[in-house]
Design an enzyme around this catalytic site. Structure first.
Site, PDB file in Angstrom:
ATOM      1  N   TYR A 204      41.961  52.796  41.253  1.00 47.90           N
ATOM      2  CA  TYR A 204      41.440  52.858  39.885  1.00 47.90           C
ATOM      3  C   TYR A 204      41.273  54.301  39.411  1.00 47.90           C
ATOM      4  CZ  TYR A 204      40.112  47.933  39.170  1.00 47.90           C
ATOM      5  OH  TYR A 204      40.109  46.586  38.974  1.00 47.90           O
TER       6      TYR A 204
ATOM      7  N   ASP B 284      46.269  40.034  52.102  1.00 49.68           N
ATOM      8  CA  ASP B 284      47.016  38.810  51.760  1.00 49.68           C
ATOM      9  C   ASP B 284      46.475  37.622  52.559  1.00 49.68           C
ATOM     10  OD1 ASP B 284      47.973  40.094  54.043  1.00 49.68           O
ATOM     11  OD2 ASP B 284      50.082  39.627  53.671  1.00 49.68           O
TER      12      ASP B 284
ATOM     13  N   ASP C 263      37.097  37.715  42.132  1.00 48.99           N
ATOM     14  CA  ASP C 263      37.435  36.666  41.153  1.00 48.99           C
ATOM     15  C   ASP C 263      37.820  35.384  41.888  1.00 48.99           C
ATOM     16  OD1 ASP C 263      37.082  38.310  38.908  1.00 48.99           O
ATOM     17  OD2 ASP C 263      38.880  37.509  37.928  1.00 48.99           O
TER      18      ASP C 263
ATOM     19  N   ASP D 275      38.311  43.644  43.514  1.00 49.92           N
ATOM     20  CA  ASP D 275      38.408  43.093  42.159  1.00 49.92           C
ATOM     21  C   ASP D 275      39.052  41.705  42.221  1.00 49.92           C
ATOM     22  OD1 ASP D 275      38.418  43.078  39.296  1.00 49.92           O
ATOM     23  OD2 ASP D 275      40.544  43.589  39.350  1.00 49.92           O
TER      24      ASP D 275
ATOM     25  N   LYS E  18      44.965  46.721  53.963  1.00 51.68           N
ATOM     26  CA  LYS E  18      46.400  46.464  54.117  1.00 51.68           C
ATOM     27  C   LYS E  18      46.934  47.529  55.072  1.00 51.68           C
ATOM     28  CE  LYS E  18      50.177  44.188  53.018  1.00 51.68           C
ATOM     29  NZ  LYS E  18      50.435  42.769  53.347  1.00 51.68           N
TER      30      LYS E  18
END
Ligand code: IPM
Ligand code: MG
Length: 355
Positions: free
Chosen positions: A142, A220, A248, A244, A188
């Site tokens: 970000y 993942d 959700d 983020d 990751k």
């Protein structure tokens, strides 16, 4: 008598309606506690842009830094989507987080038994889910440099320094110590160097918390495991963009994004806000679910002001409203005994506290 100064940032869309209900509930809890609140409103988001030409006026930062905690509604809307990126409401929010130094974003996902049928997953999979995503909030892709855009190329950079990882890891382990003492760090590391540093650093920090069981998962796989067997998670520690997305996803375990609160904390001050957005399509109709914001006010008491008893009172009142069958429109089809408006829901919860 203690007096807490609270900054209210109502924002755009449904923001003002839901923050008003949280204030109602805060006043109710103060009326039966040994503290009181004073509130100061500050502007951020599209409404701030419309009035001042800046989605984050300087005054907002000084008001916030001068208070004990910030309660925030939501920002954004199609109306401002065409503005240059730095004038968009979202940019105001990102700058706000950065200026306040709120590096740790705590996003619980809890499945209320009363609403177990609201989840899109089977009740047998989600019953009893109680996890917390701890998301790094002011670093990563970000904010990383270089970033840029030409006509046919766009780029951002995922950067983490060791210090940034250390401080968020401590947060996650401390929270785990108050919960089921398990941290799953999500990265990751099979592909990204930044993630390998993340993993190595989290392993080092973990040595200071021998009671906490640490595991690692690639993002993942974590996205898949959240749907397959969400109860395996207690604290999920992760970086900005992975957090983020996963928060959700986790919110949907509970059935309604209108239920879940969040806290963003740092060394100075905390910002407490629902995880949902400003929902401009339903703004002003009195149908938004205020529970996520009311639960955010509870997180403010718990994590920001250390008023644990008062926070418990709010949480109990929310559960009571749900178990008595009160539902806002978003949850009307799930065992509702009575469908109520935004402000009715706020009053019901406030009344359970006072009684
Ligand atoms: C969130 C939101 C924000 C984010 C947006 C509005 C900038 O999605 O708080 O999760 O990506 O952090
Ligand atoms: Mg988000």
């Amino acid at each position: 008598m203690k007096k807490y100064k609270i900054t209210l940032i109502k924002g755009d869309g449904i923001g003002p309606e839901i923050v008003d209900e949280a204030v109602k509930v805060l006043d109710a809890v103060a009326s039966c506690s040994d503290f009181s609140f004073s509130y100061e409103e500050a502007l951020m988001g599209g409404c701030a842009y419309d009035i001042t030409g800046d989605p984050l006026p300087k005054e907002t930062i000084s008001i916030a830094l001068n208070s004990d905690a910030v309660l925030f509604g939501a920002i954004g809307g199609e109306k401002w989507d065409a503005l240059p990126r730095e004038m968009r409401p979202e940019s105001g929010l990102l700058r706000f987080r950065k200026e306040l130094g709120v590096y740790a974003n705590l996003r619980p996902a809890v499945v209320y038994d009363e609403l177990i049928n609201a989840s899109s997953l089977k009740a047998s999979v989600v019953k009893g889910v109680d996890l917390m995503v701890v998301r790094e909030l002011i670093g990563g892709i970000y904010f990383g440099e270089p970033k840029g855009r030409t006509a046919d190329k766009g780029w951002n950079t995922m950067v983490y320094t060791r210090d940034e990882i250390v401080r968020i890891a401590h947060q996650a382990f401390k929270i785990a110590m108050q919960r089921s003492k398990r941290v799953c760090s999500v990265d990751k590391a099979n592909v990204l160097d930044v993630s390998q540093l993340w993993r190595d650093t989290v392993i080092e920090v973990a040595k200071e918390y021998p009671e906490v069981e640490l595991s690692h998962m690639y993002v993942d796989n974590a996205a898949m495991q959240l749907i397959r067997d969400p109860r395996q998670f207690d604290v999920m520690l992760t970086g900005n963009i992975f957090g983020d997305i996963l928060s959700d996803e986790a919110s949907m375990l509970s059935g309604s994004i209108g239920l879940l609160p969040s806290a963003s904390v740092g060394a100075k001050i905390g910002v407490y806000e629902p995880i949902h957005g400003s929902a401009p399509d339903i703004a002003g109709q009195g149908i938004a679910n205020p529970i996520a914001t009311i639960a955010s006010a509870s997180m403010m008491l718990r994590y920001g002001l250390d008023e644990i008893e008062a926070a418990d009172k709010i949480d109990t009142a929310i559960k009571k409203a749900l178990s008595e069958g009160y539902r806002t429109q978003d949850l009307a089809q799930f065992d509702a005994k009575e469908v109520c408006s935004t402000s009715e829901m706020g009053s019901i919860i406030a009344n359970y506290i006072v009684r």
